[in-house]
Write a protein that holds these residues in place. Sequence first.
Motif, PDB file in Angstrom:
ATOM      1  N   HIS A 201       1.446  -7.300   5.193  1.00 32.85           N
ATOM      2  CA  HIS A 201       0.713  -7.148   4.162  1.00 32.85           C
ATOM      3  C   HIS A 201      -0.478  -7.561   4.362  1.00 32.85           C
ATOM      4  O   HIS A 201      -1.569  -7.022   3.658  1.00 32.85           O
ATOM      5  CB  HIS A 201       1.680  -7.750   3.022  1.00 32.85           C
TER       6      HIS A 201
ATOM      7  N   ASN B 154      -3.967  -5.353   4.273  1.00 29.45           N
ATOM      8  CA  ASN B 154      -4.859  -5.664   3.268  1.00 29.45           C
ATOM      9  C   ASN B 154      -6.497  -5.750   3.789  1.00 29.45           C
ATOM     10  O   ASN B 154      -7.397  -5.008   3.266  1.00 29.45           O
ATOM     11  CB  ASN B 154      -4.520  -6.639   2.339  1.00 29.45           C
TER      12      ASN B 154
ATOM     13  N   SER C 160       0.827  -1.194  -0.070  1.00 29.57           N
ATOM     14  CA  SER C 160      -0.003   0.110  -0.141  1.00 29.57           C
ATOM     15  C   SER C 160       0.833   1.291   0.031  1.00 29.57           C
ATOM     16  O   SER C 160       2.117   1.290   0.371  1.00 29.57           O
ATOM     17  CB  SER C 160      -0.720   0.129   1.133  1.00 29.57           C
TER      18      SER C 160
END
Length: 583
Positions: free
Chosen positions: A386, A390, A220
């Motif tokens: 991650h 997410n 991101s």
Amino acid sequence: MRIVPVCALLFVSTVATASPRAATVAPLTAQVTLSAHLDASGQPAIEARYHLSRPVTTLAFSREASGLREKMWVLDTRGIAFNKDRVVSTDRRAFRDFRLHVLPYTEFVNLNYAPAVMFSDHSLALFTGYFNIAGTGATTEFRVGDSDVPVLVYGQPASGRFRRNSFPNDGSFIYFGKLRPIRTPNSILVLDPDLPAWIKQSLIKDVPDILSFYARNYGSKLERRTFILFNWNERHAQGKTDYKGDSLDDNIAFTVSGANWSKPDLDTRQALARLIAHELAHQWNAHLFVPSDFFNGNGGNWLPEGQAEFSANQTGYHFGWLSRQQLLENYTADINNCLLAPANKPISQQNWDNNAIYGCGVTFNLLAQAALQQARPQHSFFDLWHAIYNDAAHNKHQYSVADYLQEFQHLSGNTALSSTINTVVTKSAANKTALIVSALQRLKFGFVRVSDNNADIDSGRQAASQLFWAIMQSDCHGSVSFYTLRDGFRVDPVKGCQVLTKPYVVKAIQGQPLFEKGFVAYRAVLNACAAHLPFELVVAGQSAPVKLQCPATLPPMPEIIRLTSLPWLPAASVNRQSATSQH
């Protein structure tokens, strides 16, 4: 070396509900106009003008400043005065407008952000969080008025009368001065003109690299370029290598202190790398994605701090700023700090203990990294976060301890470690040491238990630090503040101390040198206390020792380990090298 990582401090306030018959009062809004004019010395003199949406007789500020607002500001309106973290009417008349002058108060506020950051050219950055008003539904709107110097908000010019700027309610650093920002594709830097060339070069190169590395591995991107202010103070203080980072949403203020920063030796290079990488990690963890436990008071502090510190170590090793040896030493220190954390309550209830927040936070991520790679060699700590981020992106950008454990369980399948972390964090830390040591064994970490027979300087420092923590806590009625130097402890006196009232540099305890004989010193104090006798500190520059009475309770000799290998790195011999840290 003083290590003062700082993340966002979030506050939850409760307000009594009015009875159904009470008249509805609109939430209070404050418009704050900041402007700067140069004084006779060429330094920006900052003024803040308040305009409230309705008259009040008392105005509360949302961020506590430990009663320091009288030192930070000077009121310039009759009929009102400061009462700690409030402005109150002194003649019972309601007020709606007032003005105050902002003093260049740059002292560190305990467990909070620096009110201002002063640069060597007399320009300064001001933290706006202290200006926010409190109350249910209260909002603070900031504007920039006419100023004699350029004004930067998030690195962008903000000049012109009453130009509206969107500062987050929790605060931002706004810069008043003529330093020209250095712009990269993902960052904007304002650097103190007296910074050593090696630090400037490192920042200009390393900050963009780290931000790109994080964006790629966390999956991101940040919403805007990170605005970074970096200054250097107390540059003539010999033997001092302190640093501090104040991380906010898309905005970080760094300060390094001491003469040691003038030369790029191994210690300063590694310290700078960890400082930068740690605070940049907070741009994702604590700002873009926020632990929900921050809001409900269930102790989510270890999540962002442990993640940021572990991330800084892994990133430093990836880029070659930290050696394998230093990586082992850093993780050894973190594990031992976790083992030394209080065992009388779970980590979720230890919101302000550094050993719990940083030490255990790093330890949990260290164990998770090993378990993930044991399950799948291509997986790592970054894959775990991650996945957490997410999921958080679909849940108001928030995540919890349960989310952390769920994602870890899904990626690793390691039920035993998930249960261990859950127990220590949410249930009980009473068996913390045995659980962590058992996990290290199962995950095939190389380590040895340290005793008098195989202790080295770093291990001795860990034992002596635990001892001195208990000593100072007893002498200073619960307060502890000292720095770990290469050859001893430098006391930072705090209010309430009885004997440790001066900035002593302690070289030995009970005649045993620190840190070569840290375990021996600990045992000597235990023996003295068992006999109800005082003990002695050997202080630099003082011929007579300093005598203290034994603490009411002295923790037993701590369990200390030394890592010799990490499961995902090949085994190698380790030549120990002293490093400095804060306690």
